[in-house]
Write an enzyme that holds these catalytic residues in place. Structure first.
Site, mmCIF file in Angstrom:
data_model
loop_
_atom_site.group_PDB
_atom_site.id
_atom_site.type_symbol
_atom_site.label_atom_id
_atom_site.label_comp_id
_atom_site.label_asym_id
_atom_site.label_seq_id
_atom_site.Cartn_x
_atom_site.Cartn_y
_atom_site.Cartn_z
ATOM 1 N N GLU A 76 0.747 -1.228 0.142
ATOM 2 C CA GLU A 76 -0.036 0.074 0.149
ATOM 3 C C GLU A 76 0.743 1.282 -0.046
ATOM 4 O O GLU A 76 0.615 2.103 -0.871
ATOM 5 C CB GLU A 76 -0.641 -0.088 1.355
ATOM 6 C CG GLU A 76 -2.017 1.050 1.172
ATOM 7 C CD GLU A 76 -3.018 0.971 2.568
ATOM 8 O OE1 GLU A 76 -3.788 1.748 2.429
ATOM 9 O OE2 GLU A 76 -2.741 0.051 3.411
ATOM 10 N N GLY A 124 -8.145 5.210 7.496
ATOM 11 C CA GLY A 124 -8.927 5.101 8.780
ATOM 12 C C GLY A 124 -8.205 4.065 9.620
ATOM 13 O O GLY A 124 -8.116 4.423 10.886
ATOM 14 N N ALA A 125 -7.609 3.311 9.118
ATOM 15 C CA ALA A 125 -6.862 1.983 10.063
ATOM 16 C C ALA A 125 -5.493 1.903 9.986
ATOM 17 O O ALA A 125 -4.766 1.466 10.797
ATOM 18 C CB ALA A 125 -7.699 0.661 9.582
ATOM 19 N N SER A 126 -4.846 2.619 8.941
ATOM 20 C CA SER A 126 -3.551 2.500 8.921
ATOM 21 C C SER A 126 -2.560 3.676 8.346
ATOM 22 O O SER A 126 -3.636 4.741 7.809
ATOM 23 C CB SER A 126 -2.771 1.229 8.181
ATOM 24 O OG SER A 126 -3.327 1.524 6.775
ATOM 25 N N THR A 127 -1.540 3.975 8.593
ATOM 26 C CA THR A 127 -0.843 5.049 7.852
ATOM 27 C C THR A 127 0.469 4.596 7.399
ATOM 28 O O THR A 127 1.299 3.641 7.813
ATOM 29 C CB THR A 127 -0.575 6.237 8.762
ATOM 30 O OG1 THR A 127 -0.156 7.440 8.135
ATOM 31 C CG2 THR A 127 0.191 6.045 10.127
ATOM 32 N N GLN A 128 1.022 5.153 6.193
ATOM 33 C CA GLN A 128 2.136 4.547 5.436
ATOM 34 C C GLN A 128 3.019 5.868 5.150
ATOM 35 O O GLN A 128 2.646 7.132 5.044
ATOM 36 C CB GLN A 128 1.739 3.991 4.098
ATOM 37 C CG GLN A 128 1.047 2.557 4.143
ATOM 38 C CD GLN A 128 -0.356 2.737 4.644
ATOM 39 O OE1 GLN A 128 -0.799 2.179 5.678
ATOM 40 N NE2 GLN A 128 -1.098 3.620 3.827
#
Length: 491
Positions: A168, A197-201
């Site tokens: 991602e 909403g549930a993860s960050t990269q």
């Protein structure tokens, strides 16, 4: 006896007819040979099944590719009504049904003759990652329902799967740099900051990173004939929605009936359910024992105290590498410009803070002022915004600032290198375009349409017709020949 008109002889008429035919033939060949050739296009469809919603993107690119990589452009997007597919764990068939309207739009947007050869992909991100962790069998059933629905489409369905956080982040980086033409021109690349909403990269190329210190954070790409060694990491549970759950869990560890939350506006007052709050793998193991069924969530609106609460969900003390971001994760020194998209853009755009030339101290002052604004006043100023989203902007802005400065180590000097973006050249910033771009390397190129005649044949025909017309022109002057020969000669 009347002299016969030489222009009316059968030979002259035949020459004239042949000449007209030759001229028509010459014009026809020239027009057909030099008409503009229709551009052949290929299409691809990617469904982004995120934690909060699903979106469909249609891409097209010329069938003839540059350096084996198609020039992909987004032509249409469709936001699926309802929540993300992970929300349908208890009613999986509805996950497939929810896609119907957008798939119908896709049928109309992609030319019918291209339907069968148009690949269709569904990639699920952090929402389904969490469901898979929590209940893998429920995750499998949801995917089965989605696949069953997509297989009924006229497109070439290639499967649905969960993207890893690394994928991602990496494909988001490809998207940002592709749209800026940095890959094709071999320019310095732009880092990618993605917040869902549930993860960050976070993904970027660093001269100080060769993958040896943290191989799991290294991704290699070859695009447009160039090689890229990328640092990327995805933090599951650190998307803004799950981060809010962790912040609320931090404040409800003792199971109180009421909390006074500094990250919500003064006057905010909502009754919330403990079981709903802790219904996520990100916080489920922290649910207080003996807590009441509900708690009253009150707002206090204090930015500095909100900062402290938000910082409590990060671990900045542990690092076994030469340098880390947070939670003991290796991160090389930041390098180059960065594009921040998805929730980064939407939150900062709402707060009028997308201009990163604004000093960080001024950003903090603006957030301090915004968070302290009474809730009733906020609702009056933004009557068209859903109350759920409106209530969370103080927290979300504070969280983004903390993530960037405390988590990723952006400073007052490097913060202006961030550009908050929604679209680039008409395409949405996100992982889907990068995913499609990478997949086009596996789709065979088509030969371009060619003129009816090869160049040598075209030149030969034109030459023959031109010579024929010249000969016919000379023959057409035949009636004048006798007159010229009968002219008296001067001695």
């Amino acid at each position: 006896m009347k002299e016969k008109n030489p222009w009316h002889t059968p030979v002259t008429i035949i020459i004239t007819v042949i000449g007209v035919i030759a001229i028509v033939a010459l014009v026809t060949v020239a027009v057909l040979q030099n008409r503009p050739l229709a551009q052949k296009y290929k299409y691809g469809i990617v469904l982004d099944a995120g934690s909060s919603h699903t979106a469909l993107y249609i891409y097209e690119w010329p069938a003839e590719k540059d350096n084996n990589t198609g020039r992909v452009e987004q032509t249409h997007s469709c936001k699926v009504k309802g929540p993300g597919i992970s929300s349908y764990a208890s009613a999986p068939s509805r996950a497939g049904e929810s896609l119907r309207d957008c798939m119908q739009e896709a049928k109309l947007r992609v030319p019918g003759k291209r339907h069968l050869e148009t690949p269709l992909y569904l990639g699920a991100t952090a929402g389904m990652r969490l469901l898979n962790i929590e209940n893998s069998s429920a995750s499998d059933v949801v995917f089965h329902a989605v696949e069953e629905a997509l297989q009924k489409s006229p497109f070439s369905f290639q499967g649905a799967r969960i993207l890893s956080g690394q994928e991602e982040g990496a494909f988001g980086w490809v998207t940002v740099n592709y749209l800026d033409d940095r890959l094709k021109q071999g320019l310095e690349t732009t880092g990618a900051l993605d917040l869902g909403g549930a993860s960050t990269q976070i993904s970027f190329v660093s001269d100080n990173f060769d993958g040896s210190e943290s191989p799991e954070n290294a991704v290699a790409f070859r695009l447009y004939g160039n090689d890229y060694n990328l640092y990327t990491h995805s933090f599951l549970c650190y998307g803004k929605d799950q981060a809010l759950r962790m912040v609320l869990a931090q404040q409800t560890q003792s199971g109180p009936g009421t909390i006074l939350d500094p990250c919500f506006h003064p006057g905010y007052n909502e009754t919330k359910n403990y079981s709903v709050l802790y219904d996520s793998p990100c916080v489920s193991d922290r649910k207080p024992q003996g807590a009441p069924a509900t708690f009253t969530h009150l707002g206090k609106g204090n930015f500095s105290q909100c900062l402290d609460v938000v910082k409590s969900i990060f671990n900045f003390t542990y690092c076994r590498y030469s340098q880390c971001s947070f939670n003991g994760v290796f991160q090389p020194l930041l390098q180059g410009p960065f594009g921040a998209f998805s929730a980064y853009y939407f939150v900062m755009n709402f707060l009028n803070l997308t201009d990163t030339s604004i000093p960080l101290d001024t950003v903090r002052k603006k957030l301090t002022s915004y968070c302290s604004t009474p809730w009733d006043q906020i609702k009056q100023q933004h009557p068209d915004v859903k109350v759920k989203y409106l209530a969370e902007y103080c927290f979300s802005g504070t969280y983004i600032l903390t993530l960037l400065t405390e988590g990723y180590n952006f400073t007052s000097e490097s913060y202006p290198n961030i550009k908050f973006i929604k679209k680039i050249k008409g395409s949405d910033a996100g992982w889907t375009l990068g995913y499609m771009l990478n997949l086009t390397n596996m789709i065979p190129a088509e030969a371009p349409d060619s003129p009816p005649l090869p160049h040598a044949g075209y030149v030969s025909i034109v030459t023959v017709i031109a010579i024929l017309l010249f000969v016919l022109f000379i023959l057409s002057l035949r009636p004048l020949w006798p007159r010229c020969s009968k002219q008296p000669q001067i001695i």
